[in-house]
Design a protein around this motif. Structure first.
Motif, PDB file in Angstrom:
ATOM      1  N   PHE A   1       0.919   2.436  -3.633  1.00 45.94           N
ATOM      2  CA  PHE A   1      -0.518   2.366  -3.386  1.00 45.94           C
ATOM      3  C   PHE A   1      -1.231   2.664  -4.701  1.00 45.94           C
ATOM      4  CE2 PHE A   1       1.625   3.840   0.409  1.00 45.94           C
ATOM      5  CZ  PHE A   1       1.072   3.081   1.428  1.00 45.94           C
ATOM      6  N   ARG A   2      -2.325   1.971  -4.942  1.00 45.42           N
ATOM      7  CA  ARG A   2      -3.112   2.262  -6.144  1.00 45.42           C
ATOM      8  C   ARG A   2      -4.584   2.369  -5.764  1.00 45.42           C
ATOM      9  NH1 ARG A   2      -1.995  -3.562  -9.084  1.00 45.42           N
ATOM     10  NH2 ARG A   2      -3.361  -4.801  -7.741  1.00 45.42           N
ATOM     11  N   LYS A   3      -5.288   3.189  -6.546  1.00 47.81           N
ATOM     12  CA  LYS A   3      -6.678   3.494  -6.218  1.00 47.81           C
ATOM     13  C   LYS A   3      -7.520   3.418  -7.490  1.00 47.81           C
ATOM     14  CE  LYS A   3      -9.226   7.317  -4.043  1.00 47.81           C
ATOM     15  NZ  LYS A   3      -9.001   8.650  -3.439  1.00 47.81           N
ATOM     16  N   ASN A   4      -8.686   2.799  -7.358  1.00 41.19           N
ATOM     17  CA  ASN A   4      -9.662   2.735  -8.443  1.00 41.19           C
ATOM     18  C   ASN A   4     -10.906   3.510  -8.033  1.00 41.19           C
ATOM     19  OD1 ASN A   4      -7.919   0.909  -9.677  1.00 41.19           O
ATOM     20  ND2 ASN A   4      -9.067  -0.884  -9.008  1.00 41.19           N
TER      21      ASN A   4
ATOM     22  N   HIS B   1      -5.488   6.639  -9.452  1.00 36.87           N
ATOM     23  CA  HIS B   1      -4.313   7.196  -8.776  1.00 36.87           C
ATOM     24  C   HIS B   1      -3.268   6.127  -8.494  1.00 36.87           C
ATOM     25  CE1 HIS B   1      -7.547  10.024  -7.742  1.00 36.87           C
ATOM     26  NE2 HIS B   1      -6.602  10.928  -7.620  1.00 36.87           N
ATOM     27  N   HIS B   2      -2.017   6.555  -8.559  1.00 30.76           N
ATOM     28  CA  HIS B   2      -0.868   5.765  -8.093  1.00 30.76           C
ATOM     29  C   HIS B   2      -0.100   6.638  -7.110  1.00 30.76           C
ATOM     30  CE1 HIS B   2      -0.631   3.664 -12.291  1.00 30.76           C
ATOM     31  NE2 HIS B   2      -1.460   3.025 -11.495  1.00 30.76           N
ATOM     32  N   VAL B   3       0.318   6.053  -6.005  1.00 33.28           N
ATOM     33  CA  VAL B   3       1.165   6.759  -5.047  1.00 33.28           C
ATOM     34  C   VAL B   3       2.447   5.951  -4.872  1.00 33.28           C
ATOM     35  CG1 VAL B   3       1.424   7.536  -2.657  1.00 33.28           C
ATOM     36  CG2 VAL B   3      -0.779   7.811  -3.828  1.00 33.28           C
ATOM     37  N   HIS B   4       3.569   6.623  -5.090  1.00 30.28           N
ATOM     38  CA  HIS B   4       4.891   6.016  -4.934  1.00 30.28           C
ATOM     39  C   HIS B   4       5.582   6.763  -3.791  1.00 30.28           C
ATOM     40  CE1 HIS B   4       4.384   4.510  -9.115  1.00 30.28           C
ATOM     41  NE2 HIS B   4       3.798   5.680  -9.280  1.00 30.28           N
TER      42      HIS B   4
ATOM     43  N   LEU C   1      -8.831   5.838   2.353  1.00 32.99           N
ATOM     44  CA  LEU C   1      -8.973   6.764   1.218  1.00 32.99           C
ATOM     45  C   LEU C   1      -9.306   6.032  -0.084  1.00 32.99           C
ATOM     46  CD1 LEU C   1      -5.930   9.171   1.739  1.00 32.99           C
ATOM     47  CD2 LEU C   1      -8.346   9.655   2.177  1.00 32.99           C
ATOM     48  N   GLY C   2      -9.384   4.713  -0.022  1.00 32.55           N
ATOM     49  CA  GLY C   2      -9.707   3.933  -1.209  1.00 32.55           C
ATOM     50  C   GLY C   2      -8.512   3.302  -1.894  1.00 32.55           C
ATOM     51  N   TYR C   3      -7.346   3.404  -1.279  1.00 33.53           N
ATOM     52  CA  TYR C   3      -6.134   2.834  -1.866  1.00 33.53           C
ATOM     53  C   TYR C   3      -5.960   1.381  -1.476  1.00 33.53           C
ATOM     54  CZ  TYR C   3      -4.475   7.338  -3.479  1.00 33.53           C
ATOM     55  OH  TYR C   3      -4.351   8.531  -4.149  1.00 33.53           O
ATOM     56  N   GLU C   4      -5.235   0.673  -2.310  1.00 35.41           N
ATOM     57  CA  GLU C   4      -4.785  -0.679  -2.027  1.00 35.41           C
ATOM     58  C   GLU C   4      -3.299  -0.569  -1.704  1.00 35.41           C
ATOM     59  OE1 GLU C   4      -4.768  -4.984  -4.379  1.00 35.41           O
ATOM     60  OE2 GLU C   4      -5.346  -3.173  -5.454  1.00 35.41           O
ATOM     61  N   ALA C   5      -2.880  -1.078  -0.561  1.00 35.81           N
ATOM     62  CA  ALA C   5      -1.475  -1.036  -0.158  1.00 35.81           C
ATOM     63  C   ALA C   5      -0.755  -2.215  -0.797  1.00 35.81           C
ATOM     64  CB  ALA C   5      -1.362  -1.088   1.363  1.00 35.81           C
TER      65      ALA C   5
END
Length: 176
Positions: free
Chosen positions: A90-93, A101-104, A74-78
């Protein structure tokens, strides 16, 4: 070097959250219990960094690790715990390298979940405190335009104070 940017609230942030929530549900599967919109973009009428923050409650945090490839797709960095025990971050550029986006992710029942939700709900219910927070964020972004650590440090004391107010307010909500 990333510029610290805070902008007026954008009603489209809610739509961006709803859209991303669906992607994350697919990526993390039946381990997901709930996905919440948190952070300043979830608080109407205040300035915020234009980054969608999602709080994901999961049944088992270890199962989240098994979904890293789905999140990467999905384009996130774990990022693993990234400084907060028992969290998965996870963060996404976007394609221009701008953070979007930030996912916690936390297991259901972790105190961080309640803290984030209480802060958000308290700020929505207390416009005066929310506006004070908004003003502080704008001042810090002007003062530290290329220093995210100083920007974050500058907010820390205020956030701690609001977390205390929010926890007390949340308890009152439960008893009334």
């Amino acid at each position: 070097m990333r510029k610290v940017e805070v902008v007026p609230h954008n009603p489209q942030w809610r739509d961006a959250f709803v859209k991303e929530k669906q992607h994350i549900l697919q990526a993390l599967g039946n381990n997901v219990v709930a996905i919440h919109h948190i952070g300043s973009p979830a608080i109407p009428h205040i300035y915020a960094k234009p980054i969608i923050d999602l709080l994901v409650e999961v049944k088992a945090i270890a199962k989240t690790d098994q979904c890293n490839l789905s999140m990467i797709a999905l384009g996130y960095e774990a990022m693993g715990e990234f400084g907060i025990p028992s969290r998965r971050y996870f963060r996404k550029n976007n394609t221009a390298g701008v953070r979007t986006h930030h996912v916690h992710a936390f297991e259901v029942g972790k105190p961080e979940v309640e803290k984030h939700l209480a802060f958000r709900d308290y700020m929505i219910a207390h416009l005066e405190d929310a506006q004070e927070y908004s003003k502080l964020k704008r001042e810090l972004a002007r003062k530290y335009p290329y220093d995210i650590d100083s920007y974050m440090d500058g907010k820390h004391g205020f956030i701690q104070q609001m977390n205390e107010k929010a926890a007390k307010w949340r308890e009152l909500q439960k008893t009334s």
